[in-house]
Motif scaffolding. Sequence first.
Motif, short mmCIF file in Angstrom:
data_model
loop_
_atom_site.label_atom_id
_atom_site.label_comp_id
_atom_site.label_asym_id
_atom_site.label_seq_id
_atom_site.Cartn_x
_atom_site.Cartn_y
_atom_site.Cartn_z
N LEU A 275 0.82 -1.21 0.00
CA LEU A 275 0.00 0.00 0.00
C LEU A 275 0.85 1.26 0.00
N ARG A 276 1.88 1.28 0.83
CA ARG A 276 2.76 2.46 0.92
C ARG A 276 4.19 2.02 1.20
N VAL A 277 5.14 2.81 0.71
CA VAL A 277 6.55 2.61 1.01
C VAL A 277 7.11 3.95 1.47
N VAL A 278 7.68 3.97 2.68
CA VAL A 278 8.24 5.19 3.24
C VAL A 278 9.75 4.99 3.38
N ALA A 279 10.53 5.87 2.76
CA ALA A 279 11.99 5.77 2.83
C ALA A 279 12.52 6.66 3.94
N ALA A 280 13.51 6.15 4.69
CA ALA A 280 14.14 6.93 5.75
C ALA A 280 15.64 6.68 5.72
N SER A 281 16.40 7.74 5.99
CA SER A 281 17.86 7.62 6.01
C SER A 281 18.32 7.35 7.44
N THR A 282 19.15 6.33 7.63
CA THR A 282 19.70 6.00 8.94
C THR A 282 21.22 5.94 8.83
N GLN A 283 21.88 5.71 9.97
CA GLN A 283 23.36 5.63 9.96
C GLN A 283 23.85 4.41 9.20
N TYR A 284 22.94 3.47 8.93
CA TYR A 284 23.31 2.27 8.19
C TYR A 284 22.89 2.33 6.72
N HIS A 290 7.63 -0.83 4.51
CA HIS A 290 6.52 -1.28 3.67
C HIS A 290 5.26 -1.51 4.50
N VAL A 291 4.17 -0.90 4.07
CA VAL A 291 2.85 -1.13 4.67
C VAL A 291 2.06 -1.99 3.69
N MET A 292 1.58 -3.16 4.14
CA MET A 292 0.97 -4.13 3.23
C MET A 292 -0.31 -4.70 3.83
N ARG A 293 -1.11 -5.31 2.95
CA ARG A 293 -2.26 -6.10 3.38
C ARG A 293 -2.32 -7.37 2.56
N ASP A 294 -2.76 -8.44 3.22
CA ASP A 294 -2.96 -9.67 2.46
C ASP A 294 -4.35 -9.66 1.84
N ASP A 295 -4.72 -10.71 1.10
CA ASP A 295 -5.99 -10.73 0.39
C ASP A 295 -7.18 -10.80 1.33
N ALA A 296 -6.93 -11.15 2.60
CA ALA A 296 -8.00 -11.18 3.59
C ALA A 296 -8.14 -9.84 4.32
N GLY A 297 -7.25 -8.89 4.00
CA GLY A 297 -7.33 -7.57 4.60
C GLY A 297 -6.51 -7.39 5.85
N ASN A 298 -5.70 -8.38 6.24
CA ASN A 298 -4.86 -8.26 7.43
C ASN A 298 -3.68 -7.33 7.17
N SER A 299 -3.30 -6.59 8.21
CA SER A 299 -2.24 -5.58 8.10
C SER A 299 -0.88 -6.18 8.42
N LEU A 300 0.11 -5.87 7.57
CA LEU A 300 1.49 -6.33 7.77
C LEU A 300 2.44 -5.18 7.49
N VAL A 301 3.57 -5.16 8.19
CA VAL A 301 4.61 -4.16 7.92
C VAL A 301 5.96 -4.87 7.88
N TRP A 302 6.88 -4.25 7.14
CA TRP A 302 8.21 -4.86 6.97
C TRP A 302 9.22 -3.76 6.66
N ARG A 303 10.32 -3.77 7.41
CA ARG A 303 11.43 -2.85 7.15
C ARG A 303 12.50 -3.60 6.35
N SER A 304 12.96 -2.96 5.28
CA SER A 304 14.04 -3.56 4.50
C SER A 304 15.10 -2.51 4.23
N SER A 305 16.29 -2.93 3.92
CA SER A 305 17.37 -2.00 3.60
C SER A 305 17.88 -2.30 2.20
N GLY A 306 18.24 -1.26 1.50
CA GLY A 306 18.87 -1.43 0.19
C GLY A 306 17.92 -1.55 -0.97
N HIS A 307 16.69 -1.95 -0.75
CA HIS A 307 15.76 -2.12 -1.87
C HIS A 307 14.33 -2.06 -1.34
#
Length: 351
Positions: A275-284, A290-307
């Motif tokens: 649904l949304r991707v928010v980029a933030a700069s850190t010391q690393y 990533h803000v996501m939902r599955d096909d049943a409408g459940n909310s999930l979030v995930w932080r990734s680095s580099g991509h």
Amino acid sequence: VTGTVPRVATGHEFVAKLHHMGSTAIVMQPEGAAPMPAHYRTRGSFCDHCNTKRPRHDTFVLRSEAGEHVQVGRSCLADFMPPRDAEAIVALAAYIDSARAECSEESEGRSPRGQGDMSLETLLAAAVRVVEVEGAFVSRKTADEYGYRLTSDAASVLTEAPFHPLAQWAQSAKEAYGFGYLETDSTQRAKARAAMAWAADLTDEECVGEYLANLRALARLGYCDRKTIGIAASLPTAYARAMGAIAERKARATSPAKCHLGTVGGKVTLTVTVLRVVAASTQYGTTFFHVMRDDAGNSLVWRSSGHSYAEGERYALTGTVKEHGEYKGEPQTVLTRCKCKIVGEPAAVAA
């Protein structure tokens, strides 16, 4: 544009600069400026001061202390300012216009519409490609704050490189942006057309603020120029976020009772829509949230680095449950170490 809204010598307050393109105008306002009456968007390049309407690139809307608005051309703007300052401003404007004309001479023959104009679909396809490669849209504010490359600058390079008469220029662009960066395909053009169709169909009620109204104006024109390329390049990202917001509202309305997924420390495999991707700069380095939902409408979030993964896209995801949290009273599953594979167009989020 930030800073104090200027008040000119006659007591008028600067409200907006109107950049005229065809039958409409793109509105540029400093932060904190008063709202502008909507009819100035389609009034044309008229000057209330000299009472003439002639071809002008820009006009300016001012508001008196009594609350009355006036639209003036660049030459007449001098009468609203101290003489010495006005003379310097007009001279500087003439110098900048002359320099801009000199710098863009070699692109003059490329466009049937005018000097420096470019196809909006071509630019947006390039902007989609840039966001795919870079991982997120980079506005001027973000670029200035973190030193990133502007998405609009990179999209402009992609748009111009195939047409530039100097092969070395295109080669330099490839070296700077990476081989394979300069090509766009039918998928990216399809996304560009979808974004244009969405913006062109925005209603007056949906155009809250000048930004969405500017996107609508550009989508209906079908082209942009040097002064509007920054706004134009943000259109695919605005479209993706709008689609994500619609999917999220639909999910909340149809099935308010959601649940956590999997067990903490265990793996989950499911299909999600980003649904949304928010980029933030850190010391690393840069982190993408990533803000996501599955096909049943459940909310999930995930932080990734580099991509990051594209907003509005649907992915087959496998990841590890880091924790079970809550956001605005709704269960939220926090993931880590995710792997995603695109599976096609976004699906309607079911109850």
